[in-house]
Enzyme design. Structure first.
Site, mmCIF file in Angstrom:
data_model
loop_
_atom_site.group_PDB
_atom_site.id
_atom_site.type_symbol
_atom_site.label_atom_id
_atom_site.label_comp_id
_atom_site.label_asym_id
_atom_site.label_seq_id
_atom_site.Cartn_x
_atom_site.Cartn_y
_atom_site.Cartn_z
ATOM 1 N N ARG A 15 0.718 -1.268 -0.229
ATOM 2 C CA ARG A 15 0.203 0.017 0.067
ATOM 3 C C ARG A 15 0.915 1.328 0.057
ATOM 4 N NH1 ARG A 15 -2.546 0.550 4.804
ATOM 5 N NH2 ARG A 15 -1.768 -0.949 5.986
ATOM 6 N N ASN A 90 10.884 0.147 4.003
ATOM 7 C CA ASN A 90 9.785 1.208 3.958
ATOM 8 C C ASN A 90 8.515 0.880 5.044
ATOM 9 O OD1 ASN A 90 7.777 3.065 2.784
ATOM 10 N ND2 ASN A 90 6.575 1.081 2.407
ATOM 11 N N SER A 142 11.439 10.113 7.245
ATOM 12 C CA SER A 142 10.487 11.018 7.122
ATOM 13 C C SER A 142 11.124 12.522 7.616
ATOM 14 C CB SER A 142 9.419 10.853 8.392
ATOM 15 O OG SER A 142 8.457 11.751 8.512
ATOM 16 N N TYR A 155 6.748 8.380 17.183
ATOM 17 C CA TYR A 155 7.215 8.221 15.802
ATOM 18 C C TYR A 155 8.250 9.045 15.144
ATOM 19 C CZ TYR A 155 6.302 8.598 10.380
ATOM 20 O OH TYR A 155 6.475 8.571 9.117
ATOM 21 N N ILE A 188 2.432 13.114 2.773
ATOM 22 C CA ILE A 188 2.018 12.038 1.535
ATOM 23 C C ILE A 188 0.599 11.514 1.901
ATOM 24 C CG2 ILE A 188 2.684 10.444 0.070
ATOM 25 C CD1 ILE A 188 4.803 12.300 0.044
#
Ligand code: NAP
Length: 259
Positions: A15, A90, A142, A155, A188
Site C-alpha cells: 500500500r 519502507n 520522514s 513516531y 504524503i
C-alpha cells in the site's frame, strides 16, 4: 531502464508509498518482492500490476516488528530471487496521540515496527549482501526524522533513530560495497495519513504550511527512490533525501502571508 536485472525487496509494498515505489522500480525494469503484514489481497494486486509490466513479482508475509520475521523475510526473498540488489526498508506505522496519554504498548508498537524493523531487516539483508559482494539499502525516514511535530512523539523519535541507522550503517558497510541512504517524505496522502486530514479545517491549516500548497502523492517519492537504487547515486553515502513540498526550509509562514 535504470534498474534492469535488479532484484529488489520493498517492505510494506502492499500500500501507499511502498506500493508506488514497488511499481515505479518495476517500471525501471526491476523484479520486485513485496512484503505485507496483513493485507495480502493488496499485496497480490501490486504483484499483478508488476507482472503485467513484464517483471517478476512475489509477495511475502512478515511482521517486521519481530526480529525472527525480519530474518524470515530476507531468507524467503533469497529463495525466490537468489540475490538482493536493493532493500527498500519502507514498512512503518504512526500512532497519533498526546505525549501524556501515550501508552507503553503504543510506544513499543511504533518503535518495534519502525526502528527495530528497519534495523533488523537491514541487518539480515546486509549479511547476505556482504556474501554476494554488495548491495543497496534505502531506509524510509520522514520529514519528522529532523523536525518535531506534536502528537506523534514516538513516531518522530523512531524516524530520528532511522536517520542515525542510515548514517552509521553507511559508514560500517561502505567497505563491503553496500550503499546505504534514506528517504524523508513530508506529508504524503496515503491510508496512514488520511485520518490526519479528514477534517476540512485541519486540512486547510496543513495546506497553508506547505509552500507548494498541495499534499504529496506516493508517486512524489518514487524518483528519489529510483535514484538511490540506481548507479546514479553511487557517490551518495548515508544521505537522506527529503521531498516535502518546502515545509522544512521555512519559518514564520503565517507572519509572512499576512505582510
Ligand atoms: P501505509 O499506507 O499505512 O502502508 C504501510 C505499509 O507497511 C503497508 O504495506 C503495511 O502492510 C506495512 N506494515 C505496517 N506494519 C507492518 C509490520 N508490523 N510488519 C510489516 N509490514 C508492516 O503507510 P505509508 O504512508 O505508505 O508509509 C510508508 C512508510 O513511509 C512508513 O515508514 C512511513 O513512516 C513513511 N512515511 C510516510 C509519510 C506519509 O505522509 N504517508 C511521510 C513520511 C514517511 P499491510 O498492507 O499488510 O498492512
Amino acid at each position: 531502464m535504470k534498474l534492469e536485472n535488479k532484484s529488489i525487496l520493498v517492505t510494506g509494498g502492499s500500500r501507499g508509498i511502498g506500493r508506488a515505489i514497488a511499481i515505479g522500480m518495476a517500471k525501471e525494469g526491476a523484479d520486485i518482492g513485496i512484503s505485507y503484514v496483513n493485507k495480502k489481497e493488496k499485496a497480490l494486486e501490486v504483484a499483478q500490476e508488476i507482472k503485467n509490466m513484464g517483471s517478476k513479482a512475489v509477495v511475502i508475509q512478515a511482521d517486521v516488528s519481530k526480529v525472527s520475521e525480519c530474518y524470515g523475510l530476507i531468507d524467503e526473498f533469497f529463495k525466490k530471487f537468489s540475490k538482493m540488489d536493493v532493500l527498500v526498508n519502507n514498512a512503518g506505522i504512526c500512532i497519533l496521540g498526546k505525549f501524556t496519554n501515550s501508552t507503553e504498548q503504543d510506544y513499543d508498537r511504533v518503535m518495534n515496527t519502525n526502528l527495530k524493523g528497519e534495523f533488523f531487516c537491514a541487518q539480515a539483508a546486509a549479511k547476505k549482501m556482504i556474501k554476494q559482494g554488495g548491495g543497496t539499502i534505502i531506509n524510509m525516514s520522514s520529514l519528522n526524522g529532523i523536525v518535531g511535530e506534536p502528537d506523534q512523539c514516538a513516531y518522530n523519535a523512531s524516524k530520528g533513530g532511522i536517520n542515525m541507522i542510515t548514517k552509521s550503517l553507511a559508514l560500517e558497510l561502505a567497505g563491503y560495497n553496500i550503499k546505504v541512504n534514506g528517504l524523508g517524505p513530508g506529508f504524503i496522502v496515503t491510508e496512514a495519513a488520511e485520518e490526519d486530514v479528514a477534517d476540512a479545517e485541519v486540512r486547510r491549516e496543513y495546506l497553508q504550511n506547505i509552500p507548494l500548497h498541495r499534499f504529496g502523492k506516493p508517486e512524489d517519492v518514487v524518483g528519489a527512490a529510483v535514484f538511490l537504487a540506481s548507479s546514479d547515486s553511487d557517490y551518495f553515502v548515508g544521505q537522506t533525501l527529503y521531498m516535502d513540498g518546502g515545509i522544512m526550509i521555512q519559518q514564520f509562514r503565517e507572519m509572512r502571508d499576512k505582510r
